[in-house]
Each structure stands twice: as structure tokens, then as C-alpha cells.
Design an enzyme around this catalytic site. Structure first.
Site, PDB file in Angstrom:
ATOM      1  N   LYS A 212       4.760 -60.381  76.700  1.00 51.12           N
ATOM      2  CA  LYS A 212       5.426 -59.920  77.917  1.00 51.12           C
ATOM      3  C   LYS A 212       6.036 -58.556  77.628  1.00 51.12           C
ATOM      4  O   LYS A 212       6.890 -58.408  76.758  1.00 51.12           O
ATOM      5  CB  LYS A 212       6.500 -60.902  78.360  1.00 51.12           C
ATOM      6  N   LYS A 265       1.497 -60.442  80.228  1.00 54.30           N
ATOM      7  CA  LYS A 265       2.184 -59.996  81.449  1.00 54.30           C
ATOM      8  C   LYS A 265       2.748 -58.604  81.213  1.00 54.30           C
ATOM      9  O   LYS A 265       3.448 -58.395  80.214  1.00 54.30           O
ATOM     10  CB  LYS A 265       3.311 -60.971  81.796  1.00 54.30           C
TER      11      LYS A 265
END
Length: 340
Positions: A212, A265
């Protein structure tokens, strides 16, 4: 020069000596479907949804046209529709009232909190729908960070993990099928797995937000949940957008700690990372088509600059082509409708 003259002066086809003509397999729609390498299906989609307190409420997120926060009664209708369209899973995110936020996110593990009540209601209404819950402090924190913050602004890792364990256990107790730690604290996957197993929740899976990034693409999501950090940024725990090898290190750590699935992400600016991760592990790989990616397509479509539906489908197909097995996307219902 006229077309006949151009044809006269061109090389005759029998002189080209073409052994391979790839266009043969593009000639008709049927041929193109037969040889299509990547196919986006409704089974690839996870639908992120926002829940809020109240009744009969469905305010639109201004920075995410066509995306809404739902009170629980209307959310049940929304997720039922999604399931009927063939969508197998949702990812659940809460809008927490400001007066329930504090420095340590205690509301996150309230057994009667918004998320816990929502999980129970969904599992009663649509028991076969897979409910994935977010495990992070930012929606519950008065500081807007994913961890507990000291007076000097340091994000505490180990103290945060202790709260994340409580949050994950409360979500599992409410009926969550899978918890998804999105905080990027070190060691949290192993700690949560140990705690879940210790309490008998051995069937509850973990979708790890393994790679992330500290991305500028999250702005509309933070608008939706009113969860923007009150100071500074998240660069001490989320990853540097310039790094790819580090993603593989994070993936390896989360797998060794017991993750069932891993995630990259955002997705659109990180296709190379998705591809590397796919080559690196046999676990299912998820990609999050985040709020900023969604908002850009929506805004350009509304202005008539692009064909929104075609760009939507092309973008999601490209994520799957890069290696994503699953895609979290706010487009899920639109895509499912088209695929039907």
C-alpha cells in the site's frame, strides 16, 4: 494520386510472401472473442461500500460521482442488488461520527459499533455474500492516521497492532468472512492471525494490504469517510511510490505471517508492481482501483472527453492483464451490469 493508381503501383499481395497475417484472427467479433487472452468477469470484482449512521440516508460523495454513503437500511438494499448481479464480495468502510473518534480508536472494537452492526445485518440478509472488513484506525482516529500518534507526531507500531487485534476480533465475532488490515504496521498480519486462531476464528481469512503506497490517489476516499490525517502525511508507514522491490519484501513478510490474499494499492499507476507480485507468489493477488482512479474516469466521462464505459472496461481489464486475480472497484455494479 487516385486510389486505382495507388493500387496499381502497390506490391501485389501474392508478391508479399506473408506467412503470418495476425489480422486474420481480428477479422470478426467472433474471432476476437475466441482468441481473447484476458477476460474480465463478475467473479473478479469486489465492491467497496460506505456505511453511515442514520436511516433512509444516501448522500453522494461529491468527489466520487455516482458513489454514495448508505445508512444501514439502504446499504442492505445496495448489497443485495450487487449480489443479485453476481458480485460475490463487498469491502466495508464506515463513516464514524466525530464525537465517537478518539486518539486510540476505541470505537473500532465496540461490539455494538457501526461496522459490527452492519456485518451482522448483512450476514442475516445476504448470508452467502462475502463480507470483507477494513482493519485500520484512520476512520476511528481523531488524528486521522492509521496508527496511534504520540505528542511529537510519531506513529506507534506495536501499540497500534494491539488495537488492530481487538478490531479484527470484534469484526470476526460479528460475522466477517475476511479481515483486511490496511494500516501497514509491521507484524500486524501475524499478530492478527494468531489472535483469530486463538479465539477459534480459524475460518476467517486475511486479505493483506501488503503493498500500500503513500499515494495522492486516495483523496476522494478520505472525503467519503472524513478520514484525512489532521497533520503530516502517511509516509512513515505507507510505501514510497518509487519502490517496487520493497513491495516484494512486504509481500513475503505478509505471506510468512499467514495472509490468505495479498493486495497492491493503488492499481493504475502500479501495474508493474501488480505484475511483479503476480510472478512472485501463488496466492491470490488483489488490486484496488482506488477512489482517485474512479474519480478521474467519472470526471472525464461527464465532461465528454472520453467514452466512460469503454475506458472503465479497458482500465479494469488492464489490471487483470497485469496479474490481478481480484479487483476492488467502485465500478463493480456498472461492470457487472455490462457483463450480464
Amino acid at each position: 494520386m487516385s486510389l486505382p493508381n495507388l493500387i496499381d503501383k502497390s506490391i501485389a499481395s501474392d508478391q508479399l510472401q506473408l506467412t503470418h497475417r495476425p489480422r486474420r484472427l481480428r477479422r470478426t467479433a467472433a474471432f476476437r472473442r475466441m482468441v481473447q487472452e484476458t477476460q474480465l468477469t463478475v467473479n473478479d470484482l469486489i465492491y467497496p461500500v460506505f456505511v453511515m449512521e442514520g436511516q433512509g440516508l444516501k448522500p453522494e460523495v461529491k468527489s466520487m460521482p455516482g458513489c454514495y454513503r448508505y445508512s444501514l437500511d439502504l446499504l442492505l438494499k445496495e448489497v443485495t442488488e450487487a449480489f443479485e448481479l453476481g458480485i460475490n464480495a463487498i469491502a466495508l468502510f464506515p463513516l464514524i461520527p466525530q464525537d465517537l473518534k478518539d486518539a486510540t480508536g476505541t470505537e473500532s472494537y465496540n461490539p455494538d459499533g457501526l461496522i459490527q452492526r452492519t456485518i451482522r445485518a448483512i450476514k442475516q440478509e445476504v448470508p452467502e455474500l462475502v463480507v470483507i472488513t477494513d482493519v485500520a484506525l484512520d476512520p476511528f482516529s481523531s488524528d486521522g492516521h492509521d496508527g496511534i500518534v504520540t505528542e511529537d507526531g510519531t506513529i506507534l507500531n506495536d501499540a497500534t497492532v494491539e488495537v488492530l487485534i481487538k478490531m479484527a476480533l470484534s469484526q470476526a465475532a460479528a460475522g466477517a468472512d475476511m479481515v483486511a488490515p490496511s494500516d501497514m504496521m509491521d507484524g500486524r498480519i501475524g499478530a492478527i492471525r494468531k489472535a483469530l486462531d486463538g479465539e477459534g476464528y480459524t475460518d476467517v481469512g486475511i486479505l493483506a494490504y501488503s503493498a500500500k503506497y503513500a499515494s495522492a490517489y486516495y483523496g476522494p476516499f478520505r472525503d467519503a469517510l472524513d478520514s484525512a490525517p489532521k497533520f503530516g502525511d502517511k509516509k512513515t508507514y505507507q510505501m514510497d511510490p518509487a519502490n517496487a522491490l520493497e513491495a516484494l519484501k512486504e509481500i513475503d513478510l505478509d505471506i510468512s505471517e499467514g495472509a490468505d490474499m495479498v493486495m497492491v494499492k493503488p492499481a493504475l499507476a502500479y501495474m508493474d508492481v501488480i505484475h511483479r507480485v503476480r510472478q512472485h507468489t501463488n496466492l491470490p493477488v488483489a488490486a484496488y482501483n482506488v477512489s482517485g482512479e474512479y474519480a478521474m474516469i467519472k470526471a472525464a466521462g461527464q465532461n465528454g472527453w472520453i467514452d466512460e464505459k469503454k475506458v472503465m472496461m479497458e482500465t479494469l481489464t488492464s489490471m487483470k492483464r497485469a496479474g490481478a486475480d481480484l479487483i476492488l472497484t467502485y465500478f463493480a455494479k456498472e461492470v457487472a451490469t455490462i457483463l450480464q
